[in-house]
Design a protein around this motif. Structure first.
Motif, PDB file in Angstrom:
ATOM      1  N   PHE A 202      12.817  -2.009  -3.861  1.00 13.46           N
ATOM      2  CA  PHE A 202      11.645  -1.145  -3.668  1.00 13.46           C
ATOM      3  C   PHE A 202      11.763  -0.531  -2.281  1.00 13.46           C
ATOM      4  O   PHE A 202      11.650  -1.238  -1.291  1.00 13.46           O
ATOM      5  N   LEU A 203      12.015   0.769  -2.233  1.00 11.64           N
ATOM      6  CA  LEU A 203      12.062   1.435  -0.933  1.00 11.64           C
ATOM      7  C   LEU A 203      10.645   1.644  -0.435  1.00 11.64           C
ATOM      8  O   LEU A 203       9.744   2.005  -1.205  1.00 11.64           O
ATOM      9  N   THR A 204      10.446   1.416   0.870  1.00  6.27           N
ATOM     10  CA  THR A 204       9.091   1.462   1.434  1.00  6.27           C
ATOM     11  C   THR A 204       9.124   2.182   2.788  1.00  6.27           C
ATOM     12  O   THR A 204      10.187   2.350   3.381  1.00  6.27           O
ATOM     13  N   ASP A 205       7.945   2.585   3.264  1.00  2.02           N
ATOM     14  CA  ASP A 205       7.836   3.249   4.574  1.00  2.02           C
ATOM     15  C   ASP A 205       7.909   2.204   5.685  1.00  2.02           C
ATOM     16  O   ASP A 205       6.901   1.844   6.277  1.00  2.02           O
ATOM     17  N   GLY A 206       9.094   1.713   5.989  1.00  2.00           N
ATOM     18  CA  GLY A 206       9.232   0.590   6.906  1.00  2.00           C
ATOM     19  C   GLY A 206       9.013  -0.702   6.140  1.00  2.00           C
ATOM     20  O   GLY A 206       8.636  -0.688   4.961  1.00  2.00           O
ATOM     21  N   ALA A 207       9.249  -1.835   6.808  1.00  2.00           N
ATOM     22  CA  ALA A 207       9.086  -3.109   6.108  1.00  2.00           C
ATOM     23  C   ALA A 207       7.613  -3.489   5.947  1.00  2.00           C
ATOM     24  O   ALA A 207       7.247  -4.199   5.012  1.00  2.00           O
ATOM     25  N   SER A 208       6.752  -2.996   6.839  1.00  2.00           N
ATOM     26  CA  SER A 208       5.356  -3.455   6.825  1.00  2.00           C
ATOM     27  C   SER A 208       4.644  -3.219   5.490  1.00  2.00           C
ATOM     28  O   SER A 208       3.987  -4.140   4.984  1.00  2.00           O
ATOM     29  N   PRO A 209       4.740  -2.029   4.892  1.00  2.00           N
ATOM     30  CA  PRO A 209       4.044  -1.843   3.606  1.00  2.00           C
ATOM     31  C   PRO A 209       4.556  -2.788   2.522  1.00  2.00           C
ATOM     32  O   PRO A 209       3.798  -3.180   1.629  1.00  2.00           O
ATOM     33  N   ALA A 210       5.828  -3.168   2.607  1.00  2.00           N
ATOM     34  CA  ALA A 210       6.379  -4.110   1.631  1.00  2.00           C
ATOM     35  C   ALA A 210       5.727  -5.479   1.797  1.00  2.00           C
ATOM     36  O   ALA A 210       5.367  -6.144   0.824  1.00  2.00           O
ATOM     37  N   VAL A 211       5.562  -5.892   3.052  1.00  2.00           N
ATOM     38  CA  VAL A 211       4.897  -7.171   3.317  1.00  2.00           C
ATOM     39  C   VAL A 211       3.460  -7.125   2.789  1.00  2.00           C
ATOM     40  O   VAL A 211       2.995  -8.045   2.117  1.00  2.00           O
ATOM     41  N   HIS A 212       2.790  -6.006   3.060  1.00  2.00           N
ATOM     42  CA  HIS A 212       1.426  -5.863   2.550  1.00  2.00           C
ATOM     43  C   HIS A 212       1.385  -5.984   1.030  1.00  2.00           C
ATOM     44  O   HIS A 212       0.505  -6.613   0.463  1.00  2.00           O
TER      45      HIS A 212
ATOM     46  N   LEU B 193       1.693  -1.028  -8.233  1.00  2.00           N
ATOM     47  CA  LEU B 193       1.191  -0.957  -6.861  1.00  2.00           C
ATOM     48  C   LEU B 193       1.947   0.095  -6.068  1.00  2.00           C
ATOM     49  O   LEU B 193       1.364   0.881  -5.321  1.00  2.00           O
ATOM     50  N   ALA B 194       3.276   0.114  -6.236  1.00  2.00           N
ATOM     51  CA  ALA B 194       4.082   1.093  -5.504  1.00  2.00           C
ATOM     52  C   ALA B 194       3.678   2.502  -5.922  1.00  2.00           C
ATOM     53  O   ALA B 194       3.658   3.420  -5.107  1.00  2.00           O
ATOM     54  N   SER B 195       3.334   2.676  -7.183  1.00  2.00           N
ATOM     55  CA  SER B 195       3.089   4.026  -7.678  1.00  2.00           C
ATOM     56  C   SER B 195       1.740   4.582  -7.219  1.00  2.00           C
ATOM     57  O   SER B 195       1.564   5.793  -7.201  1.00  2.00           O
ATOM     58  N   VAL B 196       0.799   3.729  -6.846  1.00  2.00           N
ATOM     59  CA  VAL B 196      -0.487   4.255  -6.387  1.00  2.00           C
ATOM     60  C   VAL B 196      -0.279   5.121  -5.141  1.00  2.00           C
ATOM     61  O   VAL B 196      -0.935   6.128  -4.938  1.00  2.00           O
ATOM     62  N   ASN B 197       0.681   4.721  -4.313  1.00  2.00           N
ATOM     63  CA  ASN B 197       0.988   5.539  -3.140  1.00  2.00           C
ATOM     64  C   ASN B 197       2.153   6.498  -3.417  1.00  2.00           C
ATOM     65  O   ASN B 197       2.755   7.038  -2.494  1.00  2.00           O
ATOM     66  N   LEU B 198       2.488   6.667  -4.694  1.00  2.00           N
ATOM     67  CA  LEU B 198       3.481   7.627  -5.160  1.00  2.00           C
ATOM     68  C   LEU B 198       4.919   7.260  -4.788  1.00  2.00           C
ATOM     69  O   LEU B 198       5.696   6.892  -5.643  1.00  2.00           O
ATOM     70  N   CYS B 199       5.296   7.351  -3.515  1.00  2.00           N
ATOM     71  CA  CYS B 199       6.648   6.936  -3.128  1.00  2.00           C
ATOM     72  C   CYS B 199       6.715   6.875  -1.615  1.00  2.00           C
ATOM     73  O   CYS B 199       5.829   7.331  -0.929  1.00  2.00           O
ATOM     74  N   SER B 200       7.802   6.295  -1.108  1.00  2.00           N
ATOM     75  CA  SER B 200       7.985   6.284   0.346  1.00  2.00           C
ATOM     76  C   SER B 200       8.668   7.592   0.752  1.00  2.00           C
ATOM     77  O   SER B 200       9.198   8.313  -0.091  1.00  2.00           O
ATOM     78  N   ASN B 201       8.659   7.884   2.048  1.00  2.00           N
ATOM     79  CA  ASN B 201       9.178   9.178   2.489  1.00  2.00           C
ATOM     80  C   ASN B 201      10.687   9.276   2.271  1.00  2.00           C
ATOM     81  O   ASN B 201      11.432   8.315   2.450  1.00  2.00           O
ATOM     82  N   ILE B 202      11.123  10.458   1.841  1.00  2.00           N
ATOM     83  CA  ILE B 202      12.507  10.641   1.382  1.00  2.00           C
ATOM     84  C   ILE B 202      13.502  10.517   2.536  1.00  2.00           C
ATOM     85  O   ILE B 202      14.572   9.921   2.386  1.00  2.00           O
ATOM     86  N   SER B 203      13.149  11.049   3.676  1.00  2.00           N
ATOM     87  CA  SER B 203      14.028  10.952   4.830  1.00  2.00           C
ATOM     88  C   SER B 203      14.289   9.475   5.155  1.00  2.00           C
ATOM     89  O   SER B 203      15.431   9.075   5.412  1.00  2.00           O
ATOM     90  N   GLY B 204      13.238   8.673   5.131  1.00  2.00           N
ATOM     91  CA  GLY B 204      13.382   7.231   5.368  1.00  2.00           C
ATOM     92  C   GLY B 204      14.214   6.566   4.277  1.00  2.00           C
ATOM     93  O   GLY B 204      14.995   5.654   4.545  1.00  2.00           O
ATOM     94  N   GLN B 205      14.052   7.031   3.041  1.00  2.00           N
ATOM     95  CA  GLN B 205      14.855   6.471   1.940  1.00  2.00           C
ATOM     96  C   GLN B 205      16.341   6.760   2.164  1.00  2.00           C
ATOM     97  O   GLN B 205      17.195   5.885   1.991  1.00  2.00           O
TER      98      GLN B 205
END
Lengths: 480, 552
Positions: free
Chosen positions: B213-223, B398-410
């Protein structure tokens, strides 16, 4: 020993939360795509995925911000116009360490200032950068604000029905109560203040404290633009009922008619003067994902707080700081969106041509689509005044409803699945957004390329004709 | 800044007094976030996290007046979500606000303080302190952001050949080459494939792109994991103390209970499984349903790198106790000592013969750390293994509610997991840049560690990995008294004095948790190497003067 994360002992709020935009229909569409079927994804407002090209200027600026070492290359001018280079230097100077450093948790101060100036130009009232927080898309902002408001199941949030499921999903994740108010389809999805009062009274009789009200303007999925009179009624209502107004204004650039331009809730609030203008609490949301930008993949957005107590602002800042900072490239996109090339700049003509081209085409598509739906048997559709969606009502014959029941499907899901299988058009059933009982809709974006649009509408019409032929008998069909 | 700190502090102080008794007891090992009805939380997650938000005597107190304008508005401080009030995040807390104020002073008058600049050692934000990005990564990102230039002949003149090739590869993996489109909610499939090949190269065991699961940094994944696991205050999460406050904050926000286990400072911040077990049992005896164990390896703020044998014990422990293992592995590239190596928990578990259904394991990774330090990109991922399909569906939702993480970060996450290889045009410059950063970080860690250890009453374990030193300071009683008299935690008092005297910003140990009665601070090793001697001498001078003032 049972596993810690068995389904039974998962957080109930997680299980309850629903998010139809990426639900059953989308998953089925993805499967069909894998099997080689051509799918037209009209389920998400995701313009670039359907071929819309990014605006050139912002991409030039952000690309060069990613590789600032190119600024020293004598050939940089071959790739980037001088005004893009100047913007890059400007934005790099606003950061402390370029794109690779965390910014202030609320976003780069220099960009928040640009946002405040944009708001002032738009509304005619000054805006305070300290009350603007940049976010990783509007959704994150909505979640942060709702997290601050919702304490438990007794806290209610007024949400329009039909609504964008971000709201229902977030409210159920946070364990709050969604208090629905119905938009009136026969009045072009206008807001009926009487119905709103009724909803509040009913919620209160159930022991729910109504704390906030969501408006989506222009509407998603309904596409209407709220009139100034309607917004005044809403703000008066919030004032009388001590309710925070959450203004989802992410489609403010997407307007397809001239009678009802976009007007921000904040401007109307300020126009109303004291005491209302000093007291109604308002949080307004914006994004780089919509408009003629459509930069969904960047995850950039902001919210602006008006009349929110400074101590609450501090707490919201704290919550933002746990996520460290919004992504910096998207912050720059936001800066560019609110402060684009001006007449006289080298890139102005191109920027203007590109953005006008997109908007004019969207306007044409809105017409092709709503006209197309209205020419179909048992389909009625309000005109898409703004945003990116059409939300036609499908009058399903009783036999179709029965067939859906037998297949274990909600009737509009049944219809949308059939549509998908027959035509490859991937839509979202109205039940994902909420609708009055016994009435069925679907949501489709107006985003497929303009030249593909007539064929798509033809294929929809053909499917719908056959569907109606199959299920309609002489007993008539469902009506509201 | 923080106009309202004073009155906020007042309530927090009152609140601290209530807590003081229970928290002096080391037996008070379970802190639950409770009380949904009181205007202020009866029990914040940990007293330790409050001290940094404690009294700021210099804060003006005009707050009451301005707040009264809001007397009729619905959202009041006592009617916002109490979980929001409870959570604390010291890395950006009171000391940092003071630092920002001093920085403003210096802008107005460069002579206003006995130093000419603020040195932020409070946060792992390398590029804000002058670390340069890895060229290859940025070339690829620039090309992906503006693919129009890929077709120009001149592009080859200013971009490396392999960056152009990689950009083409990546764009081909993105449907319609649309970097401006929302992606799959777990992230672009092709990038997840690349990440998996990187994990496989690292571990020698395969990885499945559906687990990523790609995320906007590790923090949202922990959340997201906390959101899944925590149903109420009766659900507990085992966390190391000291810990990175993301965990305490996230647990508080989701209304769960943090179950602490202490790392042993005397053995280089060792993790003793028997101690963890004791804490688990204590929590269970109090009716807490303990659901997961957080391990941060390499440690933050403590810098230790776990030995493989220790990791095996942890894996067995989680397996036997039915706990999800939440492995924060964001510092996996930051190893500074030859006698230690990073092993992912997944590799350890698989090496022990445990397969997919034997243990539930989540590994967090980020583009913000490592030698790349790309904090502003907000890229990261979690690899989840050992979860039933219906749980995975919930995660996807849960991941889909926020649609996706930013592409540049991915894209960047795929690059750091799959950097240039031998033979690629950029390989040499890439390795040179990487090694220069890592070896310089190792030297900085050693210099700072030695300097700290030479100070009176200060002991500091070595930073085997990560980006921090966490020295212990034995504060004289006089200093503790002085701190008390200004209603500040002693380590926050020390950190504030240090900041006022030197401009160096550190985070008090109380922000991370520590054995009661001990005092620490966290200092990053990130200032550029040529600045380290000056920092050492300022720190040394300050500490001497401090001890001269307060020595018993």
């Amino acid at each position: 020993m049972s596993k810690s994360l068995d389904y039974e002992n998962l957080n109930e709020n997680v299980k309850e939360c629903q998010y139809a935009v990426r639900g059953e229909l989308y998953l089925r569409a993805s499967e069909l795509q894998k099997e080689g079927k051509k799918i037209i994804f009209t389920n998400v407002g995701n313009p670039h995925a359907l071929g819309q090209k990014p605006l050139t200027f912002p991409r030039q600026v952000v690309a060069l911000c990613q590789a600032p070492f190119l600024l020293d290359d004598p050939n940089v001018g071959l790739f980037f116009p001088a005004d893009a280079i100047a913007k890059v230097k400007h934005y790099i100077s606003l950061t402390s360490g370029g794109l690779g450093a965390y910014s202030d948790s609320r976003g780069l101060p220099g960009i928040r200032k640009e946002v405040a100036e944009f708001i002032e130009r738009r509304d005619g009232y000054p805006s305070d950068p300290e009350l603007i927080f940049l976010t990783g898309g509007a959704s994150i902002g909505v979640m942060q604000i709702l997290q601050s408001i919702i304490r438990g199941a007794h806290d209610g949030i007024l949400v329009p029905v039909p609504q964008y499921p971000l709201y229902s999903a977030t409210i159920s994740l946070l364990g709050g109560s969604l208090v629905p108010y119905f938009l009136e389809e026969t009045a072009n999805w206008g807001l009926d203040i009487g119905n709103l009062r009724q909803s509040v009274a009913q919620a209160r009789s159930q022991g729910i404290t109504v704390r906030a009200m969501v408006i989506i303007n222009p509407g998603n999925p309904t596409g209407q633009c709220l009139s100034e009179a309607n917004l005044k009624e809403i703000l008066n209502f919030c004032y009388q009922n001590n309710v925070v107004l959450l203004g989802d204004e992410v489609y403010q650039q997407n307007i397809y008619q001239d009678e009802r331009p976009f007007i921000s809730a904040r401007k109307v609030l300020m126009d109303m003067g004291p005491p209302i203008s000093k007291e109604v609490e308002l949080v307004s949301f914006h994004t780089v994902s919509k408009g003629y930008w459509g930069e969904c993949g960047q995850r950039g957005g902001y919210f602006e707080m008006t009349n929110i107590s400074p101590r609450t602002v501090e707490e919201i800042y704290k919550i933002s700081s746990i996520a460290l900072s919004p992504n910096v490239p998207a912050q720059i996109f936001m800066g560019l969106m609110v402060n684009p090339p001006k007449p006289g700049d080298i890139s102005y003509d191109q920027y203007n041509r590109e953005s006008k081209g997109i908007l004019e085409s969207l306007r044409k598509r809105a017409h092709i689509m709503t006209d197309g739906f209205n020419s179909c048997r048992n389909v009625v559709c309000n005109f898409t005044e703004g945003a990116m969606y059409s939300f036609p009502q499908i009058r399903l014959p009783p036999k179709a409803i029965e067939a859906a029941k037998n297949a274990g499907k909600v009737p509009d899901v049944f219809y949308c699945l059939k549509l998908l299988e027959a035509t490859g058009i991937s839509t979202v059933p109205g039940s994902g957004f909420g609708q009055k009982e016994g009435v069925f809709h679907l949501r489709t974006t107006i985003l497929p390329a303009e030249e593909d649009m007539p064929a798509i509408m033809d294929s929809f019409k053909k499917f719908n004709d056959e569907f109606m032929e199959q299920y309609e008998d002489y007993r008539g069909y469902s009506r509201m | 800044m923080r106009k309202f700190a004073a009155e906020k502090s007042k309530s927090l102080l009152a609140h601290r007094k209530r807590l003081a008794v229970s928290l002096q007891h080391p037996t008070a090992s379970v802190f639950s976030s409770q009380s949904h009805h009181n205007p202020l939380p009866q029990s914040s997650i940990l007293l330790r996290f409050l001290s940094s938000a404690a009294a700021n005597p210099s804060a003006p107190s005009e707050s009451m007046a301005s707040d009264s304008d809001y007397s009729s508005t619905p959202v009041k401080i006592d009617s916002i979500n109490p979980k929001v009030l409870e959570c604390e995040y010291a890395v950006r807390g009171e000391i940092v606000n003071l630092a920002q104020k001093l920085q403003e002073d210096l802008k107005v008058n460069p002579d206003s303080h006995p130093f000419d600049e603020i040195i932020y050692c409070n946060i792992g934000n390398p590029q804000s302190l002058g670390q340069q990005p890895i060229t290859f990564f940025r070339e690829v990102l620039a090309l992906c952001d503006h693919p129009a230039i890929l077709d120009k002949g001149e592009t080859q003149g200013i971009f490396s050949a392999d960056s152009i090739e990689r950009a083409f590869q990546i764009l081909d993996q993105i449907p319609g080459r649309a970097t401006g489109a929302y992606s799959h909610s777990q992230g672009i499939k092709g990038l997840r494939d690349t990440i998996c090949s990187g994990i496989e190269a690292r571990d020698g065991f395969p990885a499945d792109p559906n687990d990523i699961f790609l995320t906007d940094g590790a923090s949202p994944a922990v959340h997201m994991m906390m959101q899944l696991l925590i149903r109420s205050e009766n659900d507990g999460i085992l966390c190391p103390i000291p810990q990175y406050p993301l965990y305490s904050a996230s647990i508080a926000l989701h209304g769960g209970s943090l179950v602490p286990y202490y790392l042993d400072e005397a053995t280089g911040w060792g993790l003793e499984v028997s101690d963890v077990k004791k804490q688990l049992e204590t929590a269970r005896s109090k009716g807490i349903d303990v659901r997961a164990l957080v391990v941060i390896n390499p440690g933050n703020p403590t810098g230790q790198v776990l030995a493989e044998s220790n990791q095996q014990q942890i894996v067995d422990f989680c397996k036997n106790e039915g706990l999800v293992l939440l492995a924060d592995e964001v510092y996996q590239e930051n190893i500074y000592v030859p006698d230690k190596q990073f092993h992912s928990f997944k590799k350890v578990a698989r090496s022990m013969g445990y397969g997919e259904t034997d243990i539930s394991l989540v590994s967090f990774q980020s583009v913000s750390k490592g030698y790349y330090g790309e904090c502003g990109k907000r890229g990261g991922y979690m690899e989840v293994t050992g979860f039933a399909p219906e749980i995975r569906e919930q995660m996807y939702k849960l991941a889909s509610v926020n649609l996706c993480s930013n592409i540049s970060g991915q894209i960047l996450a795929s690059l750091v997991m799959c950097p240039p290889k031998v033979g690629d045009e950029s390989y040499e410059s890439y390795t040179a840049e990487r090694d220069a950063i890592l070896s310089s970080l190792a030297r900085r860690a050693k210099t700072l560690e030695d300097a700290l250890n030479s100070l009176e009453g200060v002991t500091c374990n070595r930073a085997e990995g990560a980006m921090y030193l966490f020295p212990r300071i034995s504060l004289p009683n006089k200093a503790i008294e002085a701190a008390k008299s200004v209603k500040t935690a002693p380590d926050a008092f020390y950190a504030r004095r240090l900041l006022n005297a030197t401009g160096v910003v550190v985070v008090p140990g109380s922000g991370f948790g520590q054995v009661p009665g001990t005092w620490h601070f966290r200092c990053t090793i990130l200032p550029q190497e040529d600045r380290i001697p000056a920092i050492v001498s300022r720190l040394t001078d300050f500490h001497k003067a401090f001890m001269d003032e307060y020595r018993d």
